[in-house]
Design a protein around this motif. Structure first.
Motif, short mmCIF file in Angstrom:
data_model
loop_
_atom_site.label_atom_id
_atom_site.label_comp_id
_atom_site.label_asym_id
_atom_site.label_seq_id
_atom_site.Cartn_x
_atom_site.Cartn_y
_atom_site.Cartn_z
N LEU A 23 0.81 -1.21 0.00
CA LEU A 23 0.00 0.00 0.00
C LEU A 23 0.85 1.27 0.00
N ARG A 24 2.00 1.22 0.69
CA ARG A 24 2.87 2.39 0.82
C ARG A 24 4.32 1.97 0.57
N PRO A 25 4.71 1.74 -0.68
CA PRO A 25 6.06 1.24 -0.97
C PRO A 25 7.19 2.18 -0.56
N GLU A 26 6.90 3.45 -0.38
CA GLU A 26 7.95 4.40 0.00
C GLU A 26 7.96 4.69 1.51
N ALA A 27 7.27 3.88 2.29
CA ALA A 27 7.20 4.10 3.74
C ALA A 27 8.51 3.65 4.39
N SER A 28 9.36 4.61 4.70
CA SER A 28 10.67 4.28 5.25
C SER A 28 10.56 3.63 6.62
N ASP A 29 9.57 4.04 7.42
CA ASP A 29 9.43 3.44 8.75
C ASP A 29 9.05 1.97 8.65
N VAL A 30 8.18 1.63 7.72
CA VAL A 30 7.78 0.23 7.53
C VAL A 30 8.96 -0.58 7.01
N ARG A 31 9.74 -0.02 6.11
CA ARG A 31 10.92 -0.72 5.58
C ARG A 31 11.93 -0.98 6.69
N TYR A 32 12.10 -0.02 7.59
CA TYR A 32 13.03 -0.21 8.70
C TYR A 32 12.54 -1.35 9.61
N LEU A 33 11.25 -1.35 9.95
CA LEU A 33 10.70 -2.41 10.79
C LEU A 33 10.79 -3.77 10.11
N LEU A 34 10.55 -3.81 8.81
CA LEU A 34 10.68 -5.06 8.07
C LEU A 34 12.13 -5.54 8.11
N GLY A 35 13.07 -4.61 7.94
CA GLY A 35 14.48 -4.98 8.03
C GLY A 35 14.81 -5.59 9.38
N SER A 36 14.26 -5.02 10.43
CA SER A 36 14.49 -5.55 11.78
C SER A 36 13.90 -6.95 11.94
N ALA A 37 12.69 -7.17 11.42
CA ALA A 37 12.07 -8.49 11.50
C ALA A 37 12.88 -9.52 10.71
N LEU A 38 13.36 -9.12 9.54
CA LEU A 38 14.17 -10.03 8.72
C LEU A 38 15.50 -10.35 9.40
N GLN A 39 16.12 -9.33 9.98
CA GLN A 39 17.40 -9.53 10.67
C GLN A 39 17.22 -10.50 11.83
N GLN A 41 15.27 -12.91 12.04
CA GLN A 41 15.12 -14.27 11.51
C GLN A 41 16.38 -14.78 10.81
N GLY A 42 17.43 -13.97 10.81
CA GLY A 42 18.67 -14.40 10.17
C GLY A 42 18.70 -14.18 8.67
N LYS A 43 17.75 -13.41 8.14
CA LYS A 43 17.68 -13.12 6.70
C LYS A 43 18.44 -11.81 6.46
N HIS A 44 19.75 -11.87 6.62
CA HIS A 44 20.57 -10.67 6.65
C HIS A 44 20.61 -9.90 5.32
N ALA A 45 20.69 -10.60 4.20
CA ALA A 45 20.74 -9.91 2.91
C ALA A 45 19.44 -9.15 2.65
N GLU A 46 18.32 -9.79 2.94
CA GLU A 46 17.02 -9.13 2.76
C GLU A 46 16.88 -7.95 3.72
N ALA A 47 17.37 -8.14 4.95
CA ALA A 47 17.30 -7.07 5.94
C ALA A 47 18.10 -5.86 5.48
N MET A 48 19.30 -6.10 4.97
CA MET A 48 20.15 -5.00 4.49
C MET A 48 19.46 -4.25 3.36
N TYR A 49 18.81 -4.97 2.46
CA TYR A 49 18.09 -4.33 1.36
C TYR A 49 17.01 -3.40 1.91
N GLN A 50 16.24 -3.87 2.91
CA GLN A 50 15.17 -3.04 3.46
C GLN A 50 15.72 -1.84 4.23
N TYR A 51 16.82 -2.04 4.95
CA TYR A 51 17.44 -0.91 5.65
C TYR A 51 17.91 0.14 4.64
#
Length: 103
Positions: A23-39, A41-51
């Motif tokens: 719904l909001r692809p440019e939402a930086s706050d949501v991307r940061y939280l997603l990066g944290s959730a991915l990190q 779970q050990g999904k470091h490459a995906e987390a770095m992309y979201q950060y």
């Protein structure tokens, strides 16, 4: 997995955050939280992309242009995560399985 058969809280959060980004692809706050959730779970490459995407879309960060400015942002983020962890706030990979999957 959860002993109760429910969904673990961090992957569930990841699902909701990804839905929010639809719904909001440019939402930086949501991307940061997603990066944290991915990190978590050990999904470091995906987390770095979201950060990185969070940095790109954050209007305040767009003013940072020098490497030392980005390093300072990283230190602030690391400190914020440490404070949140000490306060018991935020996603953890060691969440109590007793509460696993509960709403």
């Amino acid at each position: 997995g959860c002993p109760s058969g429910g969904r673990p809280p961090v992957p569930r959060a990841e699902h909701f955050l990804r839905s929010s980004l639809e719904l909001r692809p440019e939402a930086s706050d949501v991307r940061y939280l997603l990066g944290s959730a991915l990190q978590t779970q050990g999904k470091h490459a995906e987390a770095m992309y979201q950060y990185c995407a969070a940095l790109v879309f954050d209007p305040e960060v767009k003013q940072a242009t020098k490497p030392e400015e980005f390093a300072a942002l990283g230190r602030v983020a690391a400190e914020a995560q440490a404070v949140a962890k000490a306060a018991g706030v935020g996603a953890r990979s060691d969440d109590d399985l007793e509460t696993c999957g509960q709403e």
